[in-house]
Design a protein around this motif. Structure first.
Motif: not given
Ligand code: SF4
Ligand code: SF4
Lengths: 161, 161
Positions: A74-78, B126-133, A145-147
């Motif tokens: 289950i990805s963040f994108l999903d 994770v989200m901040n990483g996405a933003e940086q990219h 990955s968060v877990l």
DNA sequence: TTATTATGGATACTATAGGTCCATATTAAT
DNA sequence: ATTAATATGGACCTATAGTATCCATAATAA
């Protein structure tokens, strides 16, 4: 340009589910109180997640939600796409303007009749590129990955003793 | 989650300005008719761009707008941030929930008094990483790069003759 | 059969995007 | 100096999407 709160809630709910995996189903009450969000609103979000096959739901006594597939699938994108929709980041609005002809059609008109008007616009090209990059990154990060990271922190703590 | 039309307009306006660089200033009328957007609305956008130093404006006869710096120093990111604001892509809303303690504080409480509560949350990470990219990509693409590509197409066309 | 739980429709509130209009200020040209 | 052209900013309106609540109904396990 921000992700909605619903996305925030959805992600947290899924992390919670992933964390209580081996136990029984998790009811909306538990989720609601863990996240600090009203039951009514959260249940709408969970419903969406179920419709898209991210979680399973069972009503009745001791019912609740559970992940429909392993957390590493289950990805963040999903999640984001379920909640925010699948519209693209940039949608051209004025493709009938004079501008448009300069950027998308000029130089293509006579050259290639094969692709009828399918010549990609230059502004869109940049923006779609950005979207692709973003999506790739978000695809690579999963609930699991968060877990995992949370567990790592936890074991650090234990080692220290 | 979409870029606003205003961003669309702003980008197109800047491309237009970049294209007519050596000529005189470009008035709102010309811009408006080129993009197919009302003068009133477009002028608001241009105003914002001026306040942030992307364009210069001069009123009066033969007045109008021009780029405040070379087109290769105006990135997509610059434009987007002016129009959409600089808020981050993901802003945590419920940092007082039980969830939060699991993901952001647990394992950090006893370990590190040096960074007081500054332990980065895992979802945000994770989200901040996405933003940086995303930002990096958008930083690398400028108004000039669009102009260049348009020119390339154009010269293909010429060579073909 | 019953208690429990999820589901979906209806509704309401709020914030933001998208857009218009006009009065004012500023400048270049005459 | 006057004037015509232009940008600026404030006030205002509308539509849409996000956030949120309530309730009636359906489904399930005990
Ligand atoms: S140039 Fe591209 S973004 Fe601009 S109007 Fe044409 S298709 Fe749309
Ligand atoms: S875990 Fe992270 S995203 Fe979740 S509430 Fe805490 S700070 Fe916010």
């Amino acid at each position: 340009m921000q992700f909605s709160k619903s996305t925030d809630y959805a992600l947290h709910a899924l992390v919670h589910l992933g964390h209580s995996e081996r136990c029984n189903n998790v009811g909306i009450k538990e989720l609601s109180s863990a996240l600090g969000v009203s039951e009514s609103y959260l249940s709408k979000i969970m419903s969406k997640l179920r419709q898209d096959g991210i979680v399973r739901a069972v009503p009745g006594v001791n019912g609740g939600y559970e992940l429909a597939r392993p957390a590493d699938q289950i990805s963040f994108l999903d999640v984001i796409q379920v909640i925010e929709g699948r519209q693209q980041l940039f949608e051209c609005s004025n493709s009938s303007s004079r501008q448009h002809r300069l950027l998308a059609e000029e130089g293509a008109a006579g050259r290639d009749q094969k692709r009828p008007g399918k010549n990609e616009c230059l502004v869109e090209k940049v923006m779609n590129g950005a979207e692709q990059h973003l999506h790739q990154y978000l695809q690579e990060h999963t609930i699991q990955s968060v877990l995992d990271e949370a567990f790592k922190r936890c074991s650090h703590e234990v080692n220290k003793k």
